[in-house]
Design a protein around this motif. Sequence first.
Motif, PDB file in Angstrom:
ATOM      1  N   VAL A 126       0.827  -1.205   0.000  1.00 26.15           N
ATOM      2  CA  VAL A 126       0.000   0.000   0.000  1.00 26.15           C
ATOM      3  C   VAL A 126       0.866   1.263   0.000  1.00 26.15           C
ATOM      4  CG1 VAL A 126      -1.656   1.349   1.362  1.00 26.15           C
ATOM      5  CG2 VAL A 126      -1.976  -1.114   1.096  1.00 26.15           C
ATOM      6  N   SER A 127       1.921   1.270   0.809  1.00 23.78           N
ATOM      7  CA  SER A 127       2.781   2.448   0.917  1.00 23.78           C
ATOM      8  C   SER A 127       3.527   2.719  -0.379  1.00 23.78           C
ATOM      9  CB  SER A 127       3.767   2.270   2.073  1.00 23.78           C
ATOM     10  OG  SER A 127       3.080   2.164   3.302  1.00 23.78           O
ATOM     11  N   PHE A 128       4.090   1.680  -0.989  1.00 25.80           N
ATOM     12  CA  PHE A 128       4.815   1.853  -2.252  1.00 25.80           C
ATOM     13  C   PHE A 128       3.864   2.259  -3.377  1.00 25.80           C
ATOM     14  CE2 PHE A 128       8.409  -0.692  -0.451  1.00 25.80           C
ATOM     15  CZ  PHE A 128       9.410   0.231  -0.722  1.00 25.80           C
ATOM     16  N   THR A 129       2.660   1.689  -3.379  1.00 24.45           N
ATOM     17  CA  THR A 129       1.670   2.055  -4.405  1.00 24.45           C
ATOM     18  C   THR A 129       1.256   3.513  -4.264  1.00 24.45           C
ATOM     19  OG1 THR A 129       0.821  -0.222  -4.441  1.00 24.45           O
ATOM     20  CG2 THR A 129      -0.578   1.499  -5.388  1.00 24.45           C
ATOM     21  N   TYR A 130       0.983   3.930  -3.035  1.00 25.95           N
ATOM     22  CA  TYR A 130       0.593   5.331  -2.796  1.00 25.95           C
ATOM     23  C   TYR A 130       1.737   6.276  -3.163  1.00 25.95           C
ATOM     24  CZ  TYR A 130      -1.142   9.454  -0.357  1.00 25.95           C
ATOM     25  OH  TYR A 130      -1.573  10.732  -0.052  1.00 25.95           O
ATOM     26  N   LEU A 131       2.972   5.900  -2.834  1.00 24.96           N
ATOM     27  CA  LEU A 131       4.133   6.713  -3.180  1.00 24.96           C
ATOM     28  C   LEU A 131       4.242   6.885  -4.688  1.00 24.96           C
ATOM     29  CD1 LEU A 131       6.809   8.146  -2.549  1.00 24.96           C
ATOM     30  CD2 LEU A 131       7.908   5.895  -2.475  1.00 24.96           C
ATOM     31  N   ALA A 132       4.024   5.819  -5.435  1.00 24.17           N
ATOM     32  CA  ALA A 132       4.095   5.896  -6.898  1.00 24.17           C
ATOM     33  C   ALA A 132       3.002   6.802  -7.454  1.00 24.17           C
ATOM     34  CB  ALA A 132       3.975   4.496  -7.496  1.00 24.17           C
ATOM     35  N   ILE A 133       1.784   6.703  -6.905  1.00 23.62           N
ATOM     36  CA  ILE A 133       0.670   7.539  -7.374  1.00 23.62           C
ATOM     37  C   ILE A 133       0.947   9.008  -7.101  1.00 23.62           C
ATOM     38  CG2 ILE A 133      -1.775   8.062  -7.043  1.00 23.62           C
ATOM     39  CD1 ILE A 133      -2.219   5.102  -6.448  1.00 23.62           C
ATOM     40  N   VAL A 134       1.449   9.313  -5.895  1.00 23.44           N
ATOM     41  CA  VAL A 134       1.772  10.705  -5.551  1.00 23.44           C
ATOM     42  C   VAL A 134       2.889  11.239  -6.445  1.00 23.44           C
ATOM     43  CG1 VAL A 134       2.753  12.197  -3.764  1.00 23.44           C
ATOM     44  CG2 VAL A 134       0.984  10.554  -3.169  1.00 23.44           C
ATOM     45  N   ALA A 135       3.918  10.415  -6.673  1.00 23.76           N
ATOM     46  CA  ALA A 135       5.053  10.851  -7.491  1.00 23.76           C
ATOM     47  C   ALA A 135       4.632  11.151  -8.920  1.00 23.76           C
ATOM     48  CB  ALA A 135       6.137   9.781  -7.467  1.00 23.76           C
ATOM     49  N   VAL A 136       3.702  10.379  -9.459  1.00 20.63           N
ATOM     50  CA  VAL A 136       3.278  10.563 -10.850  1.00 20.63           C
ATOM     51  C   VAL A 136       2.285  11.710 -10.992  1.00 20.63           C
ATOM     52  CG1 VAL A 136       2.029   9.486 -12.772  1.00 20.63           C
ATOM     53  CG2 VAL A 136       3.731   8.174 -11.501  1.00 20.63           C
ATOM     54  N   ASN A 137       1.325  11.821 -10.080  1.00 23.86           N
ATOM     55  CA  ASN A 137       0.225  12.789 -10.236  1.00 23.86           C
ATOM     56  C   ASN A 137       0.497  14.155  -9.613  1.00 23.86           C
ATOM     57  OD1 ASN A 137      -2.225  11.195 -11.456  1.00 23.86           O
ATOM     58  ND2 ASN A 137      -1.312   9.829  -9.953  1.00 23.86           N
ATOM     59  N   ASP A 138       1.381  14.230  -8.592  1.00 26.00           N
ATOM     60  CA  ASP A 138       1.704  15.482  -7.915  1.00 26.00           C
ATOM     61  C   ASP A 138       0.432  16.272  -7.580  1.00 26.00           C
ATOM     62  OD1 ASP A 138       2.847  17.705  -6.838  1.00 26.00           O
ATOM     63  OD2 ASP A 138       3.694  18.477  -8.714  1.00 26.00           O
ATOM     64  N   PRO A 139      -0.355  15.815  -6.594  1.00 28.46           N
ATOM     65  CA  PRO A 139      -1.625  16.483  -6.288  1.00 28.46           C
ATOM     66  C   PRO A 139      -1.486  17.780  -5.504  1.00 28.46           C
ATOM     67  CG  PRO A 139      -1.248  14.687  -4.756  1.00 28.46           C
ATOM     68  CD  PRO A 139      -0.108  14.663  -5.727  1.00 28.46           C
ATOM     69  N   TYR A 140      -0.289  18.123  -5.065  1.00 29.48           N
ATOM     70  CA  TYR A 140      -0.117  19.248  -4.154  1.00 29.48           C
ATOM     71  C   TYR A 140       0.051  20.572  -4.900  1.00 29.48           C
ATOM     72  CZ  TYR A 140       0.488  15.656  -0.634  1.00 29.48           C
ATOM     73  OH  TYR A 140       0.293  14.578   0.187  1.00 29.48           O
ATOM     74  N   GLU A 141      -0.388  21.630  -4.263  1.00 32.34           N
ATOM     75  CA  GLU A 141      -0.260  22.974  -4.821  1.00 32.34           C
ATOM     76  C   GLU A 141       1.180  23.457  -4.755  1.00 32.34           C
ATOM     77  OE1 GLU A 141      -1.745  26.504  -6.559  1.00 32.34           O
ATOM     78  OE2 GLU A 141      -2.803  24.615  -6.171  1.00 32.34           O
ATOM     79  N   ARG A 142       1.850  23.152  -3.655  1.00 26.58           N
ATOM     80  CA  ARG A 142       3.232  23.600  -3.450  1.00 26.58           C
ATOM     81  C   ARG A 142       4.210  22.452  -3.685  1.00 26.58           C
ATOM     82  NH1 ARG A 142       4.277  28.258  -0.561  1.00 26.58           N
ATOM     83  NH2 ARG A 142       2.459  29.445   0.127  1.00 26.58           N
ATOM     84  N   SER A 143       5.346  22.797  -4.264  1.00 31.99           N
ATOM     85  CA  SER A 143       6.351  21.774  -4.541  1.00 31.99           C
ATOM     86  C   SER A 143       6.973  21.228  -3.260  1.00 31.99           C
ATOM     87  CB  SER A 143       7.443  22.356  -5.441  1.00 31.99           C
ATOM     88  OG  SER A 143       8.063  23.479  -4.836  1.00 31.99           O
ATOM     89  N   ASP A 144       7.115  22.064  -2.213  1.00 33.13           N
ATOM     90  CA  ASP A 144       7.710  21.570  -0.971  1.00 33.13           C
ATOM     91  C   ASP A 144       6.805  20.554  -0.294  1.00 33.13           C
ATOM     92  OD1 ASP A 144       5.853  23.491  -0.489  1.00 33.13           O
ATOM     93  OD2 ASP A 144       7.074  24.719   0.836  1.00 33.13           O
ATOM     94  N   ASP A 145       5.477  20.735  -0.378  1.00 30.44           N
ATOM     95  CA  ASP A 145       4.549  19.731   0.155  1.00 30.44           C
ATOM     96  C   ASP A 145       4.686  18.412  -0.610  1.00 30.44           C
ATOM     97  OD1 ASP A 145       3.533  21.414   2.076  1.00 30.44           O
ATOM     98  OD2 ASP A 145       1.892  22.131   0.825  1.00 30.44           O
ATOM     99  N   TYR A 146       4.890  18.532  -1.906  1.00 30.78           N
ATOM    100  CA  TYR A 146       5.044  17.343  -2.756  1.00 30.78           C
ATOM    101  C   TYR A 146       6.290  16.546  -2.357  1.00 30.78           C
ATOM    102  CZ  TYR A 146       6.393  14.730  -6.957  1.00 30.78           C
ATOM    103  OH  TYR A 146       6.805  13.754  -7.823  1.00 30.78           O
ATOM    104  N   PHE A 147       7.418  17.230  -2.213  1.00 27.59           N
ATOM    105  CA  PHE A 147       8.659  16.542  -1.868  1.00 27.59           C
ATOM    106  C   PHE A 147       8.599  15.966  -0.450  1.00 27.59           C
ATOM    107  CE2 PHE A 147      10.456  19.469  -5.164  1.00 27.59           C
ATOM    108  CZ  PHE A 147      10.781  18.470  -6.060  1.00 27.59           C
ATOM    109  N   LEU A 148       7.951  16.694   0.465  1.00 27.06           N
ATOM    110  CA  LEU A 148       7.824  16.186   1.829  1.00 27.06           C
ATOM    111  C   LEU A 148       6.931  14.954   1.869  1.00 27.06           C
ATOM    112  CD1 LEU A 148       8.583  16.658   4.779  1.00 27.06           C
ATOM    113  CD2 LEU A 148       6.547  18.095   5.010  1.00 27.06           C
ATOM    114  N   ALA A 149       5.842  14.955   1.092  1.00 22.14           N
ATOM    115  CA  ALA A 149       4.951  13.790   1.039  1.00 22.14           C
ATOM    116  C   ALA A 149       5.670  12.575   0.459  1.00 22.14           C
ATOM    117  CB  ALA A 149       3.713  14.120   0.212  1.00 22.14           C
ATOM    118  N   CYS A 150       6.431  12.798  -0.612  1.00 21.71           N
ATOM    119  CA  CYS A 150       7.194  11.687  -1.206  1.00 21.71           C
ATOM    120  C   CYS A 150       8.237  11.153  -0.226  1.00 21.71           C
ATOM    121  CB  CYS A 150       7.873  12.154  -2.495  1.00 21.71           C
ATOM    122  SG  CYS A 150       6.740  12.444  -3.879  1.00 21.71           S
ATOM    123  N   GLY A 151       8.932  12.062   0.468  1.00 17.84           N
ATOM    124  CA  GLY A 151       9.954  11.637   1.412  1.00 17.84           C
ATOM    125  C   GLY A 151       9.389  10.865   2.583  1.00 17.84           C
ATOM    126  N   SER A 152       8.283  11.339   3.149  1.00 14.17           N
ATOM    127  CA  SER A 152       7.692  10.661   4.309  1.00 14.17           C
ATOM    128  C   SER A 152       7.107   9.303   3.923  1.00 14.17           C
ATOM    129  CB  SER A 152       6.605  11.553   4.929  1.00 14.17           C
ATOM    130  OG  SER A 152       5.589  11.847   3.987  1.00 14.17           O
TER     131      SER A 152
END
Length: 326
Positions: free
Chosen positions: A106-132
């Motif tokens: 589940v975690s790896f799948t969600y990470l892949a979806i976030v990395a591809v779609n980038d749902p966040y408004e700010r780039s720093d939120d995106y990188f923090l979400a991917c990192g966590s």
Amino acid sequence: NIKCESEDVEYKKLQISIWIFFALWSILVPFSFIYMLRVCRKQLSLNRASPFAGAYSFLWKDYDNSMYYWDIVDLYRKLFLTCFVIFIDTEEGSTKIFRLVIGAIVSFTYLAIVAVNDPYERSDDYFLACGSNLLLSISFVLGLMTHICNNGGNDTCNDGGCICQSMILSSLNHEKSSFYFVMMNLGVLVLFFIIIAVRVRATIKAPTIKLVRSGTKPNLQMEKGCEYHAFISHVWATGQNQTHTLVRQIQRLLPSMNIWLDVDSMETVGDLEDSVTKSSTFILFLSKGYFKSQNCKRELRAAFELNKPLIVVYESDRGATLAGYE
């Protein structure tokens, strides 16, 4: 004192309360959030925030307009990993690795979806979400490794010990895996503070508008019943490009300012008067042919009838940039 035994009466009462609160949180709360977003989904997709949508901005303001529902997706991911996963093999699940495998998938799948779609408004939120999420995924894998090695041992080749030695690490144990986990958490914290520092630095240097009297940013709270801070009226033939540039520049300086602009907000020409009604201020961009336009005259008449504050902007030089507007 309460004994954690099924025969204990107080324990049974506590179990009932826990299951009630579990149902309230895991079912009612997400569905109430879904209902709130469903009510204002059309306005959010058009970048228009009504007072109702603004009251629940904590659900969508951090995400791109096309991904305004992402907080619900993330909420269900958290619920699955912290609550629903316990229903997998309720008898011996805590001593097996199947829950860890599911959590890692589940975690790896969600990470892949976030990395591809980038749902966040700010780039720093995106990188923090991917990192966590990467950290969480690695933690599940590390838990699998530790579980196999600890249960199998490293002394013999008749059980899991051989698997640990040949496929993982012969020296991996509970203490080392805990150390690796702590170091990864420290790494994410360092990354978090770096992102915060970069964000603060960018905020300090970012251009903005401040009041001369107080030196603070203007209060953008709208009066009751309004959806827009301003309605900008212009004639398309001679003022469209200029007004679009003007609005983008204002929103760059004041990102939270919601301005009615035809290309962003207009659905039908018949809604012009209603849009003026929902705006706190009326901005008239005066260019050649403005008073020959029937729609412009409709908008201006509605503004006068509603006694809206009026701001007139005109071009002092037809070839000028924004500096030539007065």
